[in-house]
Scaffold this motif. Sequence first.
Motif, PDB file in Angstrom:
ATOM      1  N   SER A 156       0.800  -1.219   0.000  1.00  0.00           N
ATOM      2  CA  SER A 156       0.000   0.000   0.000  1.00  0.00           C
ATOM      3  C   SER A 156       0.838   1.276   0.000  1.00  0.00           C
ATOM      4  O   SER A 156       0.407   2.302  -0.524  1.00  0.00           O
ATOM      5  N   PHE A 157       2.018   1.232   0.620  1.00  0.00           N
ATOM      6  CA  PHE A 157       2.807   2.455   0.794  1.00  0.00           C
ATOM      7  C   PHE A 157       4.226   2.384   0.250  1.00  0.00           C
ATOM      8  O   PHE A 157       4.962   3.351   0.338  1.00  0.00           O
ATOM      9  N   GLY A 158       4.617   1.254  -0.284  1.00  0.00           N
ATOM     10  CA  GLY A 158       5.972   1.103  -0.808  1.00  0.00           C
ATOM     11  C   GLY A 158       6.817   0.218   0.090  1.00  0.00           C
ATOM     12  O   GLY A 158       6.553   0.080   1.285  1.00  0.00           O
ATOM     13  N   GLU A 159       7.822  -0.385  -0.504  1.00  0.00           N
ATOM     14  CA  GLU A 159       8.707  -1.274   0.253  1.00  0.00           C
ATOM     15  C   GLU A 159       9.391  -0.509   1.382  1.00  0.00           C
ATOM     16  O   GLU A 159       9.722   0.661   1.247  1.00  0.00           O
ATOM     17  N   PHE A 160       9.613  -1.196   2.493  1.00  0.00           N
ATOM     18  CA  PHE A 160      10.258  -0.585   3.647  1.00  0.00           C
ATOM     19  C   PHE A 160      11.626  -0.038   3.254  1.00  0.00           C
ATOM     20  O   PHE A 160      12.384  -0.681   2.540  1.00  0.00           O
ATOM     21  N   GLY A 161      11.912   1.164   3.733  1.00  0.00           N
ATOM     22  CA  GLY A 161      13.187   1.803   3.445  1.00  0.00           C
ATOM     23  C   GLY A 161      13.180   2.685   2.213  1.00  0.00           C
ATOM     24  O   GLY A 161      14.093   3.470   2.000  1.00  0.00           O
ATOM     25  N   THR A 162      12.143   2.572   1.365  1.00  0.00           N
ATOM     26  CA  THR A 162      12.078   3.408   0.163  1.00  0.00           C
ATOM     27  C   THR A 162      11.579   4.807   0.516  1.00  0.00           C
ATOM     28  O   THR A 162      10.961   5.027   1.561  1.00  0.00           O
ATOM     29  N   GLN A 163      11.836   5.761  -0.375  1.00  0.00           N
ATOM     30  CA  GLN A 163      11.356   7.119  -0.167  1.00  0.00           C
ATOM     31  C   GLN A 163       9.836   7.164  -0.101  1.00  0.00           C
ATOM     32  O   GLN A 163       9.251   7.928   0.678  1.00  0.00           O
ATOM     33  N   GLN A 164       9.178   6.354  -0.907  1.00  0.00           N
ATOM     34  CA  GLN A 164       7.719   6.321  -0.907  1.00  0.00           C
ATOM     35  C   GLN A 164       7.197   5.883   0.465  1.00  0.00           C
ATOM     36  O   GLN A 164       6.290   6.511   1.018  1.00  0.00           O
ATOM     37  N   CYS A 165       7.759   4.837   1.015  1.00  0.00           N
ATOM     38  CA  CYS A 165       7.355   4.351   2.336  1.00  0.00           C
ATOM     39  C   CYS A 165       7.588   5.423   3.387  1.00  0.00           C
ATOM     40  O   CYS A 165       6.713   5.703   4.219  1.00  0.00           O
ATOM     41  N   LYS A 166       8.761   6.053   3.351  1.00  0.00           N
ATOM     42  CA  LYS A 166       9.080   7.100   4.323  1.00  0.00           C
ATOM     43  C   LYS A 166       8.112   8.272   4.210  1.00  0.00           C
ATOM     44  O   LYS A 166       7.665   8.817   5.222  1.00  0.00           O
ATOM     45  N   HIS A 167       7.789   8.645   2.975  1.00  0.00           N
ATOM     46  CA  HIS A 167       6.884   9.775   2.750  1.00  0.00           C
ATOM     47  C   HIS A 167       5.533   9.538   3.428  1.00  0.00           C
ATOM     48  O   HIS A 167       5.041  10.390   4.182  1.00  0.00           O
ATOM     49  N   TRP A 168       4.916   8.393   3.137  1.00  0.00           N
ATOM     50  CA  TRP A 168       3.570   8.140   3.671  1.00  0.00           C
ATOM     51  C   TRP A 168       3.591   7.922   5.171  1.00  0.00           C
ATOM     52  O   TRP A 168       2.704   8.399   5.892  1.00  0.00           O
ATOM     53  N   THR A 169       4.595   7.232   5.676  1.00  0.00           N
ATOM     54  CA  THR A 169       4.689   7.016   7.116  1.00  0.00           C
ATOM     55  C   THR A 169       4.840   8.349   7.837  1.00  0.00           C
ATOM     56  O   THR A 169       4.169   8.607   8.844  1.00  0.00           O
ATOM     57  N   ARG A 170       5.707   9.216   7.317  1.00  0.00           N
ATOM     58  CA  ARG A 170       5.885  10.544   7.925  1.00  0.00           C
ATOM     59  C   ARG A 170       4.594  11.351   7.882  1.00  0.00           C
ATOM     60  O   ARG A 170       4.264  12.069   8.825  1.00  0.00           O
ATOM     61  N   MET A 171       3.887  11.256   6.749  1.00  0.00           N
ATOM     62  CA  MET A 171       2.673  12.048   6.622  1.00  0.00           C
ATOM     63  C   MET A 171       1.648  11.650   7.678  1.00  0.00           C
ATOM     64  O   MET A 171       1.082  12.513   8.352  1.00  0.00           O
ATOM     65  N   TYR A 172       1.399  10.356   7.834  1.00  0.00           N
ATOM     66  CA  TYR A 172       0.396   9.922   8.805  1.00  0.00           C
ATOM     67  C   TYR A 172       0.849  10.218  10.237  1.00  0.00           C
ATOM     68  O   TYR A 172       0.051  10.662  11.062  1.00  0.00           O
ATOM     69  N   THR A 173       2.107   9.983  10.545  1.00  0.00           N
ATOM     70  CA  THR A 173       2.574  10.260  11.906  1.00  0.00           C
ATOM     71  C   THR A 173       2.578  11.761  12.178  1.00  0.00           C
ATOM     72  O   THR A 173       2.367  12.177  13.319  1.00  0.00           O
ATOM     73  N   SER A 174       2.780  12.594  11.151  1.00  0.00           N
ATOM     74  CA  SER A 174       2.733  14.046  11.365  1.00  0.00           C
ATOM     75  C   SER A 174       1.323  14.512  11.730  1.00  0.00           C
ATOM     76  O   SER A 174       1.150  15.586  12.303  1.00  0.00           O
ATOM     77  N   LEU A 175       0.320  13.703  11.409  1.00  0.00           N
ATOM     78  CA  LEU A 175      -1.061  14.007  11.795  1.00  0.00           C
ATOM     79  C   LEU A 175      -1.337  13.580  13.238  1.00  0.00           C
ATOM     80  O   LEU A 175      -2.443  13.773  13.742  1.00  0.00           O
ATOM     81  N   GLY A 176      -0.323  12.989  13.875  1.00  0.00           N
ATOM     82  CA  GLY A 176      -0.508  12.501  15.238  1.00  0.00           C
ATOM     83  C   GLY A 176      -1.159  11.134  15.289  1.00  0.00           C
ATOM     84  O   GLY A 176      -1.752  10.758  16.299  1.00  0.00           O
TER      85      GLY A 176
END
Length: 197
Positions: A156-176
Amino acid sequence: PLHDLYYVEVDIQETADGKLIVLHDTTLGRAFPNTGPNVPAYEALRKAGLPKPVMDTLIQHLTGSQLRSLHIAGREGVHAPTLDEFLQAFRRLGCRRPMVIEIKTLQTDKGRLRLAELLMQHKPYANQLAQKYPQYKLQEVGFLALIAFPHYYAASFGEFGTQQCKHWTRMYTSLGVPVRCCFLEMLSYARGLTTNC
């Protein structure tokens, strides 16, 4: 009554037209048996060109309206809700438990952004619950979180360690909203994804 529940967990999937549907199974067969009101609905899906056997079709290959034409367990009028409908009902009913959303399939940036939008709409309610009912808070995820098995998260968000994965993980965590991986043997809320995946 919800007093015996620690939290409410739902699975979500994105349909072919970007709707976020609350449904566990990734194929039609078990949730939507070809009986009762589903018989004409399945016939209409076959005529619309879905491959046979239609009951093996993945949810992500149907549009939201095609999926909503089917009846859960063959029960007239019982349809899979959208995530928006589910969260609105959760708030309207005054549920006082943490909401944990498990990702099954998100295929498009539109779907991922829609999820973020719905999380932002629900977050004030989750924050109110945290203040009013701290005794119900899940220690590692609070009152609102995303979880996924690793293979679903990567799909759903890209392989672990990829920029795509980091982007989406950061976005959701930035929402708290905490993002966690879980494993079949143990739903591990303690072992969360970091912003570095």
